[in-house]
Design an enzyme around this catalytic site. Structure first.
Site, mmCIF file in Angstrom:
data_model
loop_
_atom_site.group_PDB
_atom_site.id
_atom_site.type_symbol
_atom_site.label_atom_id
_atom_site.label_comp_id
_atom_site.label_asym_id
_atom_site.label_seq_id
_atom_site.Cartn_x
_atom_site.Cartn_y
_atom_site.Cartn_z
ATOM 1 N N ASP A 54 -14.896 64.489 20.559
ATOM 2 C CA ASP A 54 -14.212 63.245 20.932
ATOM 3 C C ASP A 54 -13.116 63.518 21.960
ATOM 4 O O ASP A 54 -12.506 64.589 21.965
ATOM 5 C CB ASP A 54 -13.542 62.604 19.706
ATOM 6 C CG ASP A 54 -14.518 61.797 18.866
ATOM 7 O OD1 ASP A 54 -15.609 61.501 19.348
ATOM 8 O OD2 ASP A 54 -14.157 61.478 17.712
ATOM 9 N N GLU A 92 12.513 41.032 13.969
ATOM 10 C CA GLU A 92 13.168 41.919 14.944
ATOM 11 C C GLU A 92 13.180 43.365 14.460
ATOM 12 O O GLU A 92 13.806 44.226 15.076
ATOM 13 C CB GLU A 92 14.602 41.441 15.212
ATOM 14 C CG GLU A 92 14.693 40.144 15.987
ATOM 15 C CD GLU A 92 13.974 40.205 17.330
ATOM 16 O OE1 GLU A 92 14.128 41.208 18.048
ATOM 17 O OE2 GLU A 92 13.231 39.259 17.637
ATOM 18 N N ARG A 98 -10.485 59.196 9.556
ATOM 19 C CA ARG A 98 -11.766 59.724 10.058
ATOM 20 C C ARG A 98 -11.732 61.241 10.231
ATOM 21 O O ARG A 98 -12.774 61.875 10.381
ATOM 22 C CB ARG A 98 -12.188 59.014 11.354
ATOM 23 C CG ARG A 98 -11.347 59.328 12.566
ATOM 24 C CD ARG A 98 -11.643 58.350 13.689
ATOM 25 N NE ARG A 98 -13.032 58.375 14.116
ATOM 26 C CZ ARG A 98 -13.546 59.263 14.956
ATOM 27 N NH1 ARG A 98 -12.788 60.220 15.452
ATOM 28 N NH2 ARG A 98 -14.820 59.205 15.304
ATOM 29 N N PRO A 120 8.188 50.122 18.084
ATOM 30 C CA PRO A 120 7.875 50.424 19.492
ATOM 31 C C PRO A 120 8.842 51.448 20.076
ATOM 32 O O PRO A 120 8.598 51.985 21.159
ATOM 33 C CB PRO A 120 8.008 49.067 20.188
ATOM 34 C CG PRO A 120 8.793 48.210 19.266
ATOM 35 C CD PRO A 120 8.556 48.724 17.881
HETATM 36 N N1 SAM Z 1 12.910 44.107 18.177
HETATM 37 C C1 SAM Z 1 12.057 45.256 18.150
HETATM 38 C C2 SAM Z 1 12.275 46.091 19.396
HETATM 39 O O1 SAM Z 1 12.509 45.517 20.450
HETATM 40 O O2 SAM Z 1 12.159 47.331 19.326
HETATM 41 C C3 SAM Z 1 10.584 44.839 18.080
HETATM 42 C C4 SAM Z 1 10.236 44.199 16.775
HETATM 43 S S1 SAM Z 1 8.516 43.801 16.633
HETATM 44 C C5 SAM Z 1 8.457 42.140 17.154
HETATM 45 C C6 SAM Z 1 8.260 43.699 14.896
HETATM 46 C C7 SAM Z 1 7.684 44.927 14.250
HETATM 47 O O3 SAM Z 1 6.396 45.195 14.788
HETATM 48 C C8 SAM Z 1 8.441 46.217 14.432
HETATM 49 O O4 SAM Z 1 9.511 46.335 13.496
HETATM 50 C C9 SAM Z 1 7.379 47.265 14.212
HETATM 51 O O5 SAM Z 1 7.195 47.584 12.843
HETATM 52 C C10 SAM Z 1 6.127 46.575 14.732
HETATM 53 N N2 SAM Z 1 5.762 47.011 16.078
HETATM 54 C C11 SAM Z 1 5.809 46.261 17.210
HETATM 55 N N3 SAM Z 1 5.374 46.954 18.259
HETATM 56 C C12 SAM Z 1 5.028 48.173 17.815
HETATM 57 C C13 SAM Z 1 4.523 49.353 18.429
HETATM 58 N N4 SAM Z 1 4.287 49.400 19.748
HETATM 59 N N5 SAM Z 1 4.283 50.426 17.659
HETATM 60 C C14 SAM Z 1 4.530 50.402 16.335
HETATM 61 N N6 SAM Z 1 5.018 49.315 15.678
HETATM 62 C C15 SAM Z 1 5.264 48.222 16.411
#
Ligand code: SAM
Length: 236
Positions: A175, A122, A160, A95
């Protein structure tokens, strides 16, 4: 195109890769999607554990650096052993990464080798980021339980765009967001011509292609202004 996905839960992809356009693209050899279970690189062999508690305390677990780096290096050397190939684009889902959008999807669709690293818990030990130096991509400002759904989003948007994947090559041209357009697609209608007093716009039934194109161009502007005026204000 080949896409390698590193995940703790490869089975999550089962249904998704065996249905509809993705399945057809795989069967027709337009994309090769390989899943790698990170637990196969676990140091802790009997338990296949690849996560541990964070130094300094705090809730949750982190994916460890050793299995992740070994896994990525093994995939890279397997790919390199196949001969002179373009460099692999390593993408770590987080994220905290750059926001995924259509422009990035179009850019990735021109790559021949993409690797997607899915986090869990995490996330990854920071040294995974420091050593592998992947591109970090987010699918939006929210937190998912893992990177698998984010990886599927990217695969779906990218595959796609590979020539031959969609039945009609032109079908993604109009699109929303496509081809550098910062615009939303015009409204579309199909049969019946009338439903509960709601009619299809006359121009779409006219057979006048110039008038239809003009109406669609106008609707695209109206719709984008009404729903996403930020797109019209952004520099291209
Ligand atoms: N502790 C991290 C933080 O606060 O940035 C979030 C960890 S999340 C619970 C677990 C995993 O989900 C991440 O390591 C990532 O690979 C994936 N993930 C969660 N949200 C995401 C997003 N918005 N975009 C891409 N991957 C995401």
């Amino acid at each position: 195109m080949r896409i390698d996905v590193v995940t703790l839960f490869p089975a999550i992809f089962d249904g998704y890769l065996t249905q509809s356009l993705l399945h057809k693209a795989i069967v027709r050899g337009l994309v090769d999607i390989q899943r790698h279970d990170l637990r196969d690189w676990a140091q802790n062999v009997p338990h296949r554990k690849v996560d541990d508690r964070p130094f300094g305390g705090g809730p949750g677990m982190l994916i460890q650096v050793e299995p992740t780096v070994s896994c990525v290096r093994d995939i890279e050397s397997e790919i390199l052993s196949q001969g002179e190939l373009p460099p692999i684009r390593k993408i770590l889902l987080t994220p905290q990464g750059k926001r995924f959008d259509q422009r990035l999807a179009e850019d990735l669709a021109t790559s021949e080798r993409v690797m997607l690293l899915c986090g869990r818990y995490e996330g990854f030990d920071q040294r995974v980021h420091d050593i592998l130096e992947p591109e970090e991509i987010s699918v939006g400002d929210f937190v998912l339980n893992g990177g698998e759904v984010a990886a599927m989003t990217i695969i779906d948007a990218v595959v796609r765009l590979i020539p031959g994947v969609l039945g009609d090559e032109n079908s993604h041209q109009d699109d929303s967001f496509s081809r550098g357009n910062r615009l939303l697609e015009f409204p579309q209608y199909t049969r019946p011509r009338e439903f509960e007093g709601h009619f299809v716009p006359e121009v779409l039934l006219s057979g006048d292609h110039a008038a239809i194109a003009a109406w669609r161009a106008e609707q695209t502007q109206i719709r984008t202004r009404a729903r996403r005026s930020d797109l019209l204000d952004e520099p291209t």
